[in-house]
Design a protein around this motif. Structure first.
Motif, PDB file in Angstrom:
ATOM      1  N   UNK A 473      53.906  28.038   3.150  1.00  7.77           N
ATOM      2  CA  UNK A 473      53.931  28.101   4.620  1.00  7.77           C
ATOM      3  C   UNK A 473      52.727  28.874   5.151  1.00  7.77           C
ATOM      4  N   UNK A 474      52.351  29.950   4.487  1.00  2.00           N
ATOM      5  CA  UNK A 474      51.193  30.730   4.923  1.00  2.00           C
ATOM      6  C   UNK A 474      49.923  29.884   4.874  1.00  2.00           C
ATOM      7  N   UNK A 475      49.794  29.030   3.861  1.00  3.60           N
ATOM      8  CA  UNK A 475      48.645  28.124   3.799  1.00  3.60           C
ATOM      9  C   UNK A 475      48.651  27.152   4.969  1.00  3.60           C
ATOM     10  N   UNK A 476      49.825  26.693   5.348  1.00  6.16           N
ATOM     11  CA  UNK A 476      49.929  25.849   6.538  1.00  6.16           C
ATOM     12  C   UNK A 476      49.405  26.586   7.766  1.00  6.16           C
ATOM     13  N   UNK A 477      49.771  27.859   7.910  1.00  7.82           N
ATOM     14  CA  UNK A 477      49.328  28.645   9.061  1.00  7.82           C
ATOM     15  C   UNK A 477      47.805  28.784   9.069  1.00  7.82           C
ATOM     16  N   UNK A 478      47.235  29.032   7.893  1.00  7.73           N
ATOM     17  CA  UNK A 478      45.771  29.154   7.808  1.00  7.73           C
ATOM     18  C   UNK A 478      45.112  27.819   8.151  1.00  7.73           C
ATOM     19  N   UNK A 479      45.673  26.739   7.656  1.00  8.01           N
ATOM     20  CA  UNK A 479      45.142  25.410   7.957  1.00  8.01           C
ATOM     21  C   UNK A 479      45.183  25.140   9.464  1.00  8.01           C
ATOM     22  N   UNK A 480      46.285  25.459  10.098  1.00  9.32           N
ATOM     23  CA  UNK A 480      46.417  25.217  11.538  1.00  9.32           C
ATOM     24  C   UNK A 480      45.412  26.047  12.338  1.00  9.32           C
ATOM     25  N   UNK A 481      45.229  27.294  11.929  1.00  7.81           N
ATOM     26  CA  UNK A 481      44.261  28.144  12.628  1.00  7.81           C
ATOM     27  C   UNK A 481      42.844  27.632  12.396  1.00  7.81           C
ATOM     28  N   UNK A 482      42.517  27.304  11.147  1.00  5.11           N
ATOM     29  CA  UNK A 482      41.182  26.787  10.860  1.00  5.11           C
ATOM     30  C   UNK A 482      40.885  25.531  11.650  1.00  5.11           C
ATOM     31  N   UNK A 483      41.881  24.669  11.782  1.00  5.71           N
ATOM     32  CA  UNK A 483      41.709  23.439  12.555  1.00  5.71           C
ATOM     33  C   UNK A 483      41.454  23.768  14.024  1.00  5.71           C
ATOM     34  N   UNK A 484      42.215  24.719  14.576  1.00  5.86           N
ATOM     35  CA  UNK A 484      42.035  25.114  15.974  1.00  5.86           C
ATOM     36  C   UNK A 484      40.679  25.760  16.212  1.00  5.86           C
ATOM     37  N   UNK A 485      40.141  26.418  15.185  1.00  8.89           N
ATOM     38  CA  UNK A 485      38.828  27.058  15.314  1.00  8.89           C
ATOM     39  C   UNK A 485      37.685  26.102  15.022  1.00  8.89           C
ATOM     40  N   UNK A 486      38.006  24.849  14.705  1.00  7.79           N
ATOM     41  CA  UNK A 486      36.972  23.852  14.436  1.00  7.79           C
ATOM     42  C   UNK A 486      36.263  24.045  13.115  1.00  7.79           C
ATOM     43  N   UNK A 487      36.955  24.651  12.152  1.00  3.14           N
ATOM     44  CA  UNK A 487      36.338  24.855  10.850  1.00  3.14           C
ATOM     45  C   UNK A 487      36.212  23.519  10.119  1.00  3.14           C
ATOM     46  N   UNK A 488      35.218  23.384   9.252  1.00  3.92           N
ATOM     47  CA  UNK A 488      34.991  22.093   8.582  1.00  3.92           C
ATOM     48  C   UNK A 488      36.147  21.694   7.671  1.00  3.92           C
ATOM     49  N   UNK A 489      36.349  20.403   7.547  1.00  2.78           N
ATOM     50  CA  UNK A 489      37.450  19.876   6.739  1.00  2.78           C
ATOM     51  C   UNK A 489      37.368  20.353   5.294  1.00  2.78           C
ATOM     52  N   UNK A 490      36.162  20.443   4.762  1.00  2.00           N
ATOM     53  CA  UNK A 490      35.999  20.873   3.367  1.00  2.00           C
ATOM     54  C   UNK A 490      36.558  22.280   3.150  1.00  2.00           C
TER      55      UNK A 490
END
Length: 760
Positions: A473-490
């Protein structure tokens, strides 16, 4: 309200009140700070103490019934008080730090805490968030306390006596005291702590007494050092003595600081100024009512209303402020990580394992500016210590599991908080997710998790299955934040992939999560009722629902909605069987499940608290409505035994408050709340942005616990979830309640809340 009237109201049996309040204009008067205080290590009814404090204040005060160093510092069943203690304790299991106490006496001076303790009665005790009063029978003295954030005002009412005393106890393990008779002042410090601080840790104190000192002496090791005004050693204290007339009131003003004596003096002058005791008391009451007024309930029973506000009171303490305001008006704090005085915010006293679930979601909805300060404090945690805390008390406490700072950080940003250094926090999340840190920071077993997709059962890492599920679940949270911050898919796709690691522990044979060995085989033998071992303070029946972000994925693995619902139902229909062999004794969390008579449902601990809301994902939301009301009615009440386990820094209270509102944050790092059913006929949330959320359920009563239909802003609403963003725009929710379930509403596939597996 006059004291006599107030005391009568407190003592009058609540069950005799049948009226339904039509609005709460003075909510602080409905709170019972003693809720949950009838507890002990073997059985927690809350494990709380009456905190006399302001919301999120740096210091709390409590009457002390337990001996020095006892985490159970106040228990309702005790009959003697031995001090009035400044405390920062988040939990009896964590214990306290920077504490000291004061105590009035008459007659022969007694230093020893066990011998000085005075009999008291709850009949002569008034406990309010902003005010405390108790009669000490052995000394014929009444003590009153009124708090500010970093200071407090005391009023002692003495009898006629030639030998009246005020005792200051700076506690053992290293303390200092200095008496300055000409200024009627005492200064000093306490170093007593429970770890998670640097070697130079001190809590500095300044005390003023408004009556000239006739006699004054330092004391140490239970002995008065006649005439000596200063002492440094293992256990220092001071005693001030004078003659008093019958009914004479002696006032004491006290403040503290983690920075210096000078800063403690500044805190005192800034917060108490020249205010009288009554003025401080009234300011504290006004602060509480202003803070509580964000939520207003109508149309419940008096019991329900008192329970609601008593739970809300518990939610407004932790994490508490560790920062102070210096002479230049700048925010400063003692750092428990490097021992230096640093600029900016700092908070302490919370375990994210508990509070990521509902407490932080509540702050983001109702008190977002406070959580913004807390996020800035987390930045300083990371900069000064190199890690985000998972349990702060006040520094890195080696307690509990998970990397749930990821949820706390991600959710705040995803729900709209801005104006702070989110980039540094995002970097902190990545660092914590890929490294194993000290004292429960980072991720224990991270190399196994990142390579195998789970933490193995047979590599001597305890609670491995629980760690795996929480990391996913914590990885999901990091993924969601990274996506919101426009971090690269890689960069972020690796967290997206890891968020599915929960699948690696699902055992098709039992339909439950199960510890898995390094070679890919499941642990054997397997007992789903075994507490601990692969799990944390729970068993497979509790942790198998810990897939907060992908309930649809869990449904699919379990064979579909019908099988999923049957599994949920089993939690309540199974007997409260347990295997305590991992612990070698029945821990209190087990006992609390056993005696609740709700099968395997262990609401007294956090892992399963969201489970009731999962019926919404499988087309049977009416079962959520039933069990949420059943749990609120059965397991909560504003009484000393009013919780069903550890209250845990606001989390168990937050479950109640959210459930009373009619929705719950199953997936904090998402935009959605999952629907239940409201408890009151009307509940108004006054949002910080000036908008309001009005929750109307005019037919609500004990029988009408089911949602027949829902309209949002006047339009029929068919979904089993609410949008955080939409609620922030202002919303009118109108629930039509009924005594029988509407099994069609919310049964459609399109009604289900968010699951990662349903993303297109």
């Amino acid at each position: 309200m006059k004291k006599a009237t107030l005391l009568a109201a407190l003592l009058f049996p609540l069950s005799l009140f049948a009226q339904s309040p039509t609005g709460v204009g003075d909510p602080v008067e409905l709170i019972n700070p003693l809720m949950g205080s009838a507890s002990k290590p073997a059985l927690s009814n809350g494990n709380t103490y009456p905190a006399i404090a302001l919301p999120w204040g740096m210091n709390f005060w409590t009457p002390q019934t337990g001996k020095m160093g006892d985490g159970w510092q106040y228990t309702y069943d005790a009959d003697k008080i031995l001090g009035f203690k400044q405390t920062h304790q988040p939990s009896p299991w964590m214990n306290d730090y920077g504490m000291f106490s004061v105590f009035p006496e008459t007659g022969k001076l007694v230093i020893d805490e066990s011998k000085r303790a005075s009999w008291f009665s709850h009949k002569a005790e008034i406990s309010k968030p902003y005010y405390y009063s108790v009669y000490l029978a052995d000394y014929d003295v009444t003590t009153e306390i009124a708090p500010t954030e970093r200071a407090a005002s005391f009023r002692f009412t003495f009898p006629k006596s030639d030998s009246s005393h005020i005792l200051i106890d700076a506690f053992d393990k290293g303390s200092y005291i200095k008496i300055i008779p000409g200024e009627q002042k005492i200064v000093g410090y306490s170093t007593k702590n429970s770890g998670a601080v640097t070697d130079n840790f001190k809590n500095y104190l300044v005390i003023y007494i408004d009556k000239p000192f006739e006699l004054a002496s330092a004391w140490h090791d239970k002995q008065v050092d006649e005439g000596k005004l200063e002492y440094t050693g293992d256990h220092a204290g001071a005693v001030i003595s004078f003659k008093t007339k019958k009914g004479e009131q002696v006032h004491m003003r006290v403040a503290s600081s983690f920075i210096s004596i000078e800063q403690a003096e500044l805190n005192l002058k800034r917060e108490l100024a020249n205010d009288s005791f009554d003025a401080t008391k009234q300011k504290a009451k006004a602060t509480w009512n202003n803070t509580l007024s964000r939520l207003n309930v109508e149309g419940g029973t008096t019991d329900q209303t008192r329970t609601f506000y008593s739970c809300l009171y518990r939610m407004l303490f932790f994490p508490n402020k560790m920062y102070e305001i210096d002479a230049k008006g700048q925010k400063m704090h003692y750092s428990p990580y490097n021992g230096e005085i640093m600029p900016g915010y700092l908070f302490a006293g919370t375990g994210f394992w508990d509070t990521f679930r509902a407490l932080y979601p509540f702050l983001n909805l109702v008190y977002p500016s406070m959580n913004k300060e807390m996020q800035e404090g987390l930045i300083n945690d990371y900069k000064e210590g190199g890690w985000l805390p998972e349990w702060s008390s006040p520094g890195y406490a080696d307690c509990m599991i998970g990397n749930n700072s990821a949820s706390v950080v991600a959710e705040a940003y995803l729900k709209g908080l801005r104006g702070y250094d989110i980039k540094t926090l995002y970097d902190a999340l990545k660092h914590g997710a890929n490294n194993e840190g000290p004292n429960a920071t980072g991720r224990r077993g991270v190399n196994y998790y990142n390579t195998l997709g789970y933490v193995p059962y047979d590599v001597k890492i305890n609670e491995n299955a629980a760690r795996t599920l929480e990391y996913a679940y914590d990885d999901f949270a990091i993924y969601q934040l990274g996506k919101a911050l426009g971090r690269p898919a890689a960069e972020i796709d690796i967290y997206k992939k890891r968020s599915q690691n929960y699948r690696n522990l699902y055992d098709k044979q039992t339909g439950l999560m199960r510890g898995k060995n390094k070679d890919g085989s499941f642990e054997t033998p397997f007992n789903p009722f075994k507490w601990g071992d692969a799990f944390t303070e729970g068993n497979a029946w509790h942790y198998s629902w810990g897939v907060f972000h992908d309930i649809q994925g869990l449904i699919n693995m379990m064979g579909g909605k019908q099988q999923f619902v049957a599994k949920l139902d089993s939690v309540f229909t199974l007997p409260p069987a347990f295997d305590d062999s991992y612990y070698g004794t029945v821990i209190h969390e087990i006992r609390e499940m056993q005696i609740a008579n709700m099968g395997q449902y262990a609401h007294g601990n956090q892992p399963i608290q969201h489970m009731i809301y999962l019926y919404n994902y499988a087309g049977e939301p009416w079962k959520t409505q039933y069990w949420a009301r059943e749990t609120m009615n059965k397991l909560y009440k504003a009484t000393p035994d009013g919780y069903c386990g550890d209250e845990d820094n606001g989390q168990t209270s937050a479950w109640y408050v959210f459930s009373a509102m009619g929705f719950y944050p199953v997936t904090p790092a998402s935009d959605q709340y999952v629907l239940g059913a409201p408890l009151f006929k009307k509940l108004t949330i006054n949002l910080e942005n000036g908008k309001t959320i009005t929750i109307n359920a005019p037919k609500n009563n004990a029988e009408n616990k089911y949602v027949n239909s829902l309209k949002v802003n006047g339009k029929p609403y068919l979904f089993n979830w609410l949008s955080h963003k939409a609620l922030l725009g202002g919303s009118d929710l109108n629930f039509d309640m009924s005594a029988s379930p509407n099994k069609q509403r919310g049964a459609d596939k399109a009604a289900v809340p968010y699951s990662m597996s349903n993303e297109k």
